[in-house]
Enzyme design. Sequence first.
Site, PDB file in Angstrom:
ATOM      1  N   LYS A  13       0.824  -1.217   0.000  1.00  0.00           N
ATOM      2  CA  LYS A  13       0.000   0.000   0.000  1.00  0.00           C
ATOM      3  C   LYS A  13       0.861   1.273   0.000  1.00  0.00           C
ATOM      4  O   LYS A  13       0.606   2.185  -0.768  1.00  0.00           O
ATOM      5  CB  LYS A  13      -0.919   0.049   1.238  1.00  0.00           C
ATOM      6  CG  LYS A  13      -2.019  -0.988   1.242  1.00  0.00           C
ATOM      7  CD  LYS A  13      -3.052  -0.711   2.334  1.00  0.00           C
ATOM      8  CE  LYS A  13      -2.490  -0.748   3.741  1.00  0.00           C
ATOM      9  NZ  LYS A  13      -1.981  -2.066   4.185  1.00  0.00           N
ATOM     10  N   ARG A  88      -9.739   1.765   8.769  1.00  0.00           N
ATOM     11  CA  ARG A  88      -9.280   0.401   9.021  1.00  0.00           C
ATOM     12  C   ARG A  88     -10.332  -0.422   9.757  1.00  0.00           C
ATOM     13  O   ARG A  88     -10.056  -1.540  10.147  1.00  0.00           O
ATOM     14  CB  ARG A  88      -8.015   0.458   9.863  1.00  0.00           C
ATOM     15  CG  ARG A  88      -6.789  -0.141   9.146  1.00  0.00           C
ATOM     16  CD  ARG A  88      -5.629   0.027  10.090  1.00  0.00           C
ATOM     17  NE  ARG A  88      -4.448  -0.676   9.747  1.00  0.00           N
ATOM     18  CZ  ARG A  88      -3.392  -0.145   9.139  1.00  0.00           C
ATOM     19  NH1 ARG A  88      -3.427   1.078   8.695  1.00  0.00           N
ATOM     20  NH2 ARG A  88      -2.300  -0.858   8.970  1.00  0.00           N
ATOM     21  N   ARG A 127      11.125  -7.030   4.983  1.00  0.00           N
ATOM     22  CA  ARG A 127      10.957  -5.610   4.607  1.00  0.00           C
ATOM     23  C   ARG A 127      11.917  -4.701   5.373  1.00  0.00           C
ATOM     24  O   ARG A 127      12.120  -4.851   6.568  1.00  0.00           O
ATOM     25  CB  ARG A 127       9.513  -5.205   4.904  1.00  0.00           C
ATOM     26  CG  ARG A 127       9.229  -3.734   4.686  1.00  0.00           C
ATOM     27  CD  ARG A 127       7.774  -3.483   4.446  1.00  0.00           C
ATOM     28  NE  ARG A 127       6.968  -3.530   5.657  1.00  0.00           N
ATOM     29  CZ  ARG A 127       5.657  -3.281   5.659  1.00  0.00           C
ATOM     30  NH1 ARG A 127       5.024  -2.997   4.521  1.00  0.00           N
ATOM     31  NH2 ARG A 127       4.968  -3.336   6.777  1.00  0.00           N
ATOM     32  N   ARG A 161      10.869  -2.174  10.738  1.00  0.00           N
ATOM     33  CA  ARG A 161       9.861  -1.625  11.639  1.00  0.00           C
ATOM     34  C   ARG A 161       9.655  -2.562  12.829  1.00  0.00           C
ATOM     35  O   ARG A 161       9.621  -3.778  12.647  1.00  0.00           O
ATOM     36  CB  ARG A 161       8.531  -1.461  10.895  1.00  0.00           C
ATOM     37  CG  ARG A 161       8.435  -0.155  10.149  1.00  0.00           C
ATOM     38  CD  ARG A 161       7.219  -0.078   9.259  1.00  0.00           C
ATOM     39  NE  ARG A 161       5.975  -0.514   9.886  1.00  0.00           N
ATOM     40  CZ  ARG A 161       4.788  -0.450   9.280  1.00  0.00           C
ATOM     41  NH1 ARG A 161       4.693   0.034   8.050  1.00  0.00           N
ATOM     42  NH2 ARG A 161       3.701  -0.873   9.882  1.00  0.00           N
ATOM     43  N   ARG A 172      -1.277  -8.587  13.299  1.00  0.00           N
ATOM     44  CA  ARG A 172      -1.759  -7.572  12.349  1.00  0.00           C
ATOM     45  C   ARG A 172      -2.647  -8.216  11.282  1.00  0.00           C
ATOM     46  O   ARG A 172      -3.633  -7.627  10.838  1.00  0.00           O
ATOM     47  CB  ARG A 172      -0.578  -6.830  11.718  1.00  0.00           C
ATOM     48  CG  ARG A 172       0.041  -5.836  12.708  1.00  0.00           C
ATOM     49  CD  ARG A 172       1.420  -5.398  12.287  1.00  0.00           C
ATOM     50  NE  ARG A 172       1.428  -4.627  11.068  1.00  0.00           N
ATOM     51  CZ  ARG A 172       2.500  -4.499  10.279  1.00  0.00           C
ATOM     52  NH1 ARG A 172       3.638  -5.077  10.592  1.00  0.00           N
ATOM     53  NH2 ARG A 172       2.429  -3.774   9.194  1.00  0.00           N
TER      54      ARG A 172
HETATM   55  P1  AMP Z   1       0.672   0.958   8.714  1.00  0.00           P
HETATM   56  O1  AMP Z   1       1.879   1.811   8.557  1.00  0.00           O
HETATM   57  O2  AMP Z   1      -0.484   1.417   7.871  1.00  0.00           O
HETATM   58  O3  AMP Z   1       0.974  -0.503   8.550  1.00  0.00           O
HETATM   59  O4  AMP Z   1       0.178   1.148  10.225  1.00  0.00           O
HETATM   60  C1  AMP Z   1       0.996   0.761  11.312  1.00  0.00           C
HETATM   61  C2  AMP Z   1       0.175   0.685  12.585  1.00  0.00           C
HETATM   62  O5  AMP Z   1      -0.385   1.965  12.894  1.00  0.00           O
HETATM   63  C3  AMP Z   1      -1.022  -0.253  12.558  1.00  0.00           C
HETATM   64  O6  AMP Z   1      -0.662  -1.607  12.795  1.00  0.00           O
HETATM   65  C4  AMP Z   1      -1.880   0.322  13.677  1.00  0.00           C
HETATM   66  O7  AMP Z   1      -1.364  -0.009  14.943  1.00  0.00           O
HETATM   67  C5  AMP Z   1      -1.664   1.831  13.475  1.00  0.00           C
HETATM   68  N1  AMP Z   1      -2.679   2.392  12.551  1.00  0.00           N
HETATM   69  C6  AMP Z   1      -2.460   2.926  11.317  1.00  0.00           C
HETATM   70  N2  AMP Z   1      -3.604   3.358  10.769  1.00  0.00           N
HETATM   71  C7  AMP Z   1      -4.582   3.075  11.664  1.00  0.00           C
HETATM   72  C8  AMP Z   1      -5.998   3.247  11.674  1.00  0.00           C
HETATM   73  N3  AMP Z   1      -6.660   3.781  10.623  1.00  0.00           N
HETATM   74  N4  AMP Z   1      -6.679   2.847  12.777  1.00  0.00           N
HETATM   75  C9  AMP Z   1      -6.047   2.322  13.834  1.00  0.00           C
HETATM   76  N5  AMP Z   1      -4.733   2.093  13.884  1.00  0.00           N
HETATM   77  C10 AMP Z   1      -3.987   2.475  12.808  1.00  0.00           C
END
Ligand code: AMP
Length: 215
Positions: A13, A88, A127, A161, A172
Amino acid sequence: MRIVLVGPPGAGKGTQAAFLAKNLSIPHISTGDLFRANISQGTELGLRAKAFMDAGDLVPDEITIGMAKDRMEQPDAAGGFLLDGFPRNVSQAEALDVMLEESGMKLDAVLDLEVEEDEVVKRIAGRRVCRNESAHVFHVVYAAPKTEGVCDQCGGELYQRGDDSEATVRNRLEVYHTQTEPIIDYYKAQGLLVTIPALGEVADVTKRAMDALQK
Ligand code: AMP
């Protein structure tokens, strides 16, 4: 254009969002990046979000929705945006609908990046992400940088990360299935869903996505 990007962790993404946002001249809004920026700046919001992120859980809606709304209200997002990682869950999707309705706007499309679970686990385990720019993403086997630990594009430091560890990835994925996948039906019912296979070269996936959006 107002677009939402969905797909499991590791679907690409962030990478696709950066290319698509550039092609469409709209800002790329990633709630994950916003949380990470808050954490590295040591803000109150970052402190509240960190434990949830470290565990691979969703940050509670009362923190997330306000943060996303503030970002969408910035002047650069007035003409459109590409949302990556928000909404989400269904209540975030409903909150987004309300926000857009209040300003007389609507979504144009929801792009669903489809990828198999085995592939996702392999992608995330290897990654490595650039500290300067999260869209600069490498993989220790599939897309190794020329020099280990150094970003080919900007020379930034590559890191893994904290939430890309195997145990957290499993959670996740579970969170994705139980909480995020229902938004796919939510948007399908609104006639907004566009699904594309996210396998193959990055540029091919971008082309597939652009073709699908133009339709
Ligand atoms: P990402 O970088 O999109 O993989 O997001 C990393 C982490 O941030 C996720 O695993 C959640 O803990 C948090 N996070 C990101 N976006 C959201 C969202 N829309 N709602 C809740 N938690 C989020």
